[in-house]
Design a protein around this motif. Structure first.
Motif, short mmCIF file in Angstrom:
data_model
loop_
_atom_site.label_atom_id
_atom_site.label_comp_id
_atom_site.label_asym_id
_atom_site.label_seq_id
_atom_site.Cartn_x
_atom_site.Cartn_y
_atom_site.Cartn_z
N MET A 151 0.86 -1.18 0.00
CA MET A 151 0.00 0.00 0.00
C MET A 151 0.90 1.23 0.00
N PHE A 152 0.75 2.06 -1.04
CA PHE A 152 1.59 3.23 -1.22
C PHE A 152 0.83 4.49 -0.82
N SER A 153 1.43 5.30 0.03
CA SER A 153 0.92 6.63 0.35
C SER A 153 1.97 7.61 -0.12
N VAL A 154 1.75 8.17 -1.30
CA VAL A 154 2.79 8.89 -2.03
C VAL A 154 2.66 10.40 -1.84
N VAL A 155 3.79 11.04 -1.55
CA VAL A 155 3.86 12.50 -1.57
C VAL A 155 4.10 12.91 -3.01
#
Length: 317
Positions: A154-158
């Motif tokens: 699960m990616f939480s990208v800035v």
């Protein structure tokens, strides 16, 4: 931005769900599904708790010490923490060094064992949660480039328009457009589900744009790309031990259980394609007892074998 009321509610739900006596899973599910902001706040509450929690981990993630503009040393360090209350890694493994190969392109490998969850923090603030039995490879010269070789992340990208974050999965590229998204890579194919923002799948080919609430499936044996709807609040719920299905193949359920519990779960060939709809909550402890009881939920008999668990048709009672 998440308001203070939602943050407080998320912290309360997180604290209650960590209690072994907690039983109001329906109430938690209803709260998570009522607003996408609830799911995001719940994840943030888990991450904050784990960072400051009982494992005595660093108060803040230690960034990986490389960037596209600087030469990388031969050894990298990356901050990890156990996620979702169901990880089994020892505290001693929370921060560790990865020794890179001395020849050829330098890579940084993040991987987990079956039943283990990890979180990696990148220098730009991007966070990646890894499910069990997963392997994620980063370019040592560009931490905005990754490849999921197997498992789930699960990616939480800035977001950075000048340096888009890209993920290679199954030979195809995903390009971040300001996003929180889940990626699954198996021996059969790939899945991408978007919780927030958007990603662009295969920009040089199919160029499929996936916004929040959209899911993409691609079987390696076909050129077809299947796109469908998904509840954004349900994307990535495996991190809190919750598996939600709507007509999923029983083989898929078994594979997910194997990644999450660390146990090998096999299915009789005659049952592999049977559809299942429901919610499975995987506990943090006593997983053997949990798997033994799961037969009633899946309408199968479960046999304990030397190599794990085997799902088979129910015997006549």
């Amino acid at each position: 931005m998440i308001d203070a009321r939602i943050r407080d509610e998320a912290a309360l739900w997180m604290a209650r769900a960590r209690d072994p006596r907690f039983s109001d899973w329906d109430g938690l599910t209803d709260w998570l599904e009522s607003d996408p902001a609830h799911n995001l706040a719940y994840e943030s509450a888990y991450a904050a708790h784990d960072l400051a929690g009982e494992l005595s981990l660093p108060a803040a993630p230690t960034p990986m010490p490389f960037s596209a503009a600087t030469a990388a040393p031969k050894t990298r360090r990356v901050a990890w923490w156990t996620g979702g209350g169901i990880g089994i890694a020892a505290a001693a493994a929370a921060v560790f060094a990865l020794v890179l190969p001395s020849a050829g392109p330098e890579l940084m490998v993040a991987q987990t064992r079956p039943g283990e969850q990890r979180m990696v923090a990148l220098p730009d603030g991007t966070q990646v949660a890894l499910n069990g039995d997963s392997r994620l490879v980063f370019s040592a010269k560009d931490d905005r480039t990754a490849r999921l070789e197997r498992g789930q992340a699960m990616f939480s990208v800035v977001h950075d328009e000048n340096r888009p974050f890209t993920v290679d999965v199954g030979g195809q590229r995903l390009v971040d457009l300001g996003t929180r998204f889940d990626v699954l890579r198996t021996a059969q194919g790939s899945e991408v589900a978007v919780a927030q923002g958007a990603v662009l799948y295969d920009p040089q080919g199919a160029a499929v744009r996936l916004g929040a609430g959209r899911m993409l499936r691609k079987n390696d044996r076909s050129d077809l790309v299947e796109v469908s709807d998904v509840d954004p609040a349900l994307v990535g719920t495996w991190r809190s031990g919750r598996l939600v299905y709507h007509g999923a193949r029983l083989q898929r359920v078994a594979d997910d259980l194997g990644r999450l519990t660390g146990e090998h779960v096999a299915v009789a060939p005659t049952l592999a394609e049977r559809p299942f709809t429901g919610v499975i909550v995987v506990p943090a402890h006593n997983r053997g007892q949990f798997l033994n009881r799961l037969g009633q939920v899946l309408d199968v008999d479960i046999a304990k074998q030397s190599q794990g668990y085997y799902l088979k048709a129910r015997a006549e009672r």
